[in-house]
Design a protein around this motif. Structure first.
Motif, PDB file in Angstrom:
ATOM      1  N   ASP A 167      -9.949  20.970   4.092  1.00 39.41           N
ATOM      2  CA  ASP A 167      -8.831  21.852   3.773  1.00 39.41           C
ATOM      3  C   ASP A 167      -9.260  22.786   2.639  1.00 39.41           C
ATOM      4  OD1 ASP A 167      -6.514  23.060   2.777  1.00 39.41           O
ATOM      5  OD2 ASP A 167      -5.262  21.326   3.221  1.00 39.41           O
ATOM      6  N   PRO A 168      -9.289  24.102   2.863  1.00 40.73           N
ATOM      7  CA  PRO A 168      -9.742  25.024   1.813  1.00 40.73           C
ATOM      8  C   PRO A 168      -8.876  24.965   0.562  1.00 40.73           C
ATOM      9  CG  PRO A 168      -8.751  26.227   3.656  1.00 40.73           C
ATOM     10  CD  PRO A 168      -8.927  24.815   4.096  1.00 40.73           C
ATOM     11  N   ASP A 169      -7.577  24.702   0.705  1.00 40.62           N
ATOM     12  CA  ASP A 169      -6.700  24.629  -0.462  1.00 40.62           C
ATOM     13  C   ASP A 169      -7.041  23.422  -1.333  1.00 40.62           C
ATOM     14  OD1 ASP A 169      -5.323  26.933   0.276  1.00 40.62           O
ATOM     15  OD2 ASP A 169      -3.879  25.808   1.506  1.00 40.62           O
ATOM     16  N   GLU A 170      -7.385  22.300  -0.697  1.00 35.76           N
ATOM     17  CA  GLU A 170      -7.783  21.119  -1.460  1.00 35.76           C
ATOM     18  C   GLU A 170      -9.093  21.367  -2.207  1.00 35.76           C
ATOM     19  OE1 GLU A 170      -6.220  18.181  -1.974  1.00 35.76           O
ATOM     20  OE2 GLU A 170      -4.495  19.101  -0.994  1.00 35.76           O
ATOM     21  N   LEU A 171     -10.003  22.086  -1.575  1.00 41.12           N
ATOM     22  CA  LEU A 171     -11.270  22.418  -2.233  1.00 41.12           C
ATOM     23  C   LEU A 171     -11.011  23.312  -3.451  1.00 41.12           C
ATOM     24  CD1 LEU A 171     -14.574  23.386  -0.461  1.00 41.12           C
ATOM     25  CD2 LEU A 171     -13.839  24.597  -2.489  1.00 41.12           C
ATOM     26  N   LYS A 172     -10.153  24.313  -3.286  1.00 36.82           N
ATOM     27  CA  LYS A 172      -9.828  25.216  -4.399  1.00 36.82           C
ATOM     28  C   LYS A 172      -9.155  24.439  -5.540  1.00 36.82           C
ATOM     29  CE  LYS A 172      -9.079  29.109  -1.253  1.00 36.82           C
ATOM     30  NZ  LYS A 172      -8.059  29.992  -0.636  1.00 36.82           N
ATOM     31  N   LYS A 173      -8.310  23.481  -5.188  1.00 36.11           N
ATOM     32  CA  LYS A 173      -7.660  22.663  -6.202  1.00 36.11           C
ATOM     33  C   LYS A 173      -8.684  21.868  -6.999  1.00 36.11           C
ATOM     34  CE  LYS A 173      -4.232  18.968  -6.760  1.00 36.11           C
ATOM     35  NZ  LYS A 173      -3.344  17.993  -6.058  1.00 36.11           N
ATOM     36  N   PHE A 174      -9.680  21.300  -6.288  1.00 40.10           N
ATOM     37  CA  PHE A 174     -10.742  20.541  -6.967  1.00 40.10           C
ATOM     38  C   PHE A 174     -11.494  21.450  -7.942  1.00 40.10           C
ATOM     39  CE2 PHE A 174     -15.139  19.246  -7.424  1.00 40.10           C
ATOM     40  CZ  PHE A 174     -15.057  17.887  -7.650  1.00 40.10           C
TER      41      PHE A 174
END
Length: 408
Positions: A167-174
């Motif tokens: 999930d790109p949003d989860e990666l950005k959150k990390f």
């Protein structure tokens, strides 16, 4: 049993595809064509190297006569196929001893190539495709190996295990919640490809485009801290019937963004001296044994062949040196293994140098001739003392070159 070698770079993507009829990108096809003769240098006397171009076979006869007894013999694929079918038609056996297939990296596509020869009548042993290779080749296995290594051999400072996101949003959150810079990686890639450097907490439009493209192609992307690299090196191993054996050390160079440049040439003693500037001989061999044990545990009996574990010396925030013991696992032959074999078989023990893999846009013939003139090959007792040598033929359509620069 004698071996029949095949150079198939980019085999990781062949594995990801999982189909024998996969067509690699043009750049990978071009590398496979230009460097198809590379196994001649590591295959060993008595073995054969599968090639498609007649000039690859002719090139061997242009090399110093002192080298020829130690080189693998080129076998031109289409000519061999014609000969095999001709003999099969009249009920004659091929004039070849039994062979074992040996590709740069095992994949459905490489197995299919060897199977064509077997169907034509060649007596050749070919491995069965194992779906487990897909998992072993992906970067998830390297991450799991690093985690296991840190459990049995506490690393100081501890290395952050790569995180995988679909999930790109989860990666950005990390990325937003951790300290940059970061390195993003696709699970399947080689030679420094499939990497993206993320210097800030939040990816810009270019980074977002890369992430979305990588997720579309491979389904997941990993992220890990970018370290202040000082030295790249690899520990080479061989797996045989469940037992993993240490083969040697290679030291290599990469560009700032991780693309492979070349490997150091020289005796193992010389390479160890370079590494011992950062890690003692005793600590190095202890590390090798721990990594060997982890590999044996991870691979089990499912893989037979060479492999390399990329490692890194890096500088910590307080200015000290530390080691990343498991950056990547290359489940195949590596240029480090080629450099090691070349150093042992063809180089004078008092010399050193660099084996480079380079890409050139322009016609390489003139540049090749210039390098030959500027740095002529000098032999002593049949070994290279100094000079330049291309390991594969150079023609007007050559773009990828494998070359050595040797000096005293």
């Amino acid at each position: 049993m004698l071996q029949l070698h095949l150079f198939n770079p980019g085999h990781e993507m062949e594995i990801l595809c999982g189909k024998s009829h996969y067509t690699p990108p043009y750049t990978v096809q071009k590398m496979a064509t230009d460097l198809e003769l590379l196994p001649v240098w590591y295959g060993g006397a008595g073995s054969f190297t599968l090639v498609r171009n007649v000039r690859s076979s002719q090139f061997v006869f242009s090399l110093p006569k002192e080298f020829r007894p130690y080189l693998s013999s080129p076998m031109i694929l289409n000519l061999m196929m014609k000969e095999l079918y001709k003999r099969k038609k009249v009920g004659e056996k091929p004039k070849l001893p039994p062979l074992t297939s040996s590709s740069w990296g095992v994949s459905p596509r490489s197995i299919a190539t060897f199977n064509e020869l077997k169907q034509a009548g060649m007596d050749i042993e070919i491995p069965e495709w194992d779906e487990g290779y897909i998992k072993l080749t992906g970067r998830q296995t390297a991450a799991a190996s690093l985690r296991r290594l840190q459990e049995i051999f506490p690393i100081t400072p501890a290395i952050r295990i790569p995180e995988f996101f679909s999930d790109p949003d989860e990666l950005k959150k990390f990325a937003a919640e951790n300290t940059p810079p970061f390195v993003l990686k696709t699970p399947f890639s080689s030679s420094g490809r499939g990497l993206y450097w993320l210097p800030e907490h939040q990816p810009d439009n270019r980074a977002v485009s890369w992430i979305n493209g990588a997720l579309k192609k491979q389904g997941t992307v990993s992220i890990e801290p970018a370290l202040d690299k000082v030295l790249d090196f690899a520990v080479e191993f061989y797996a045989d019937k469940g037992e993993v054996k240490y083969v040697g050390l290679s030291i290599f160079e990469t560009q700032n963004q991780g693309q492979f440049v070349g490997c150091m040439l020289g005796t193992q003693e010389l390479l160890l001296q370079r590494l011992n500037e950062f890690i003692s001989p005793e600590d190095y061999m202890f590390l090798v044994e721990q990594v060997r044990a982890v590999l044996q545990e991870q691979l089990g009996r499912s893989y037979t062949g060479f492999m390399g574990v990329d490692m890194m010396i890096y500088k910590t925030g307080d200015g000290n040196y530390a080691i990343h013991p498991f950056v990547e696992l290359n489940l195949r032959y590596t240029i480090g293994l080629v450099a090691m074999q070349f150093s042992r078989q063809f180089m004078h023990p008092g010399s050193q140098g660099l084996l480079r893999i380079s890409y050139y846009v322009n016609d390489m013939v003139e540049e090749h001739q210039r390098m030959q003139t500027a740095s002529p090959l000098a032999l002593e007792n049949g070994k290279i003392r100094s000079g330049y040598l291309s390991l594969c033929p150079v023609a007007s359509d050559t773009h990828y070159m494998a070359m050595v620069d040797v000096f005293e």
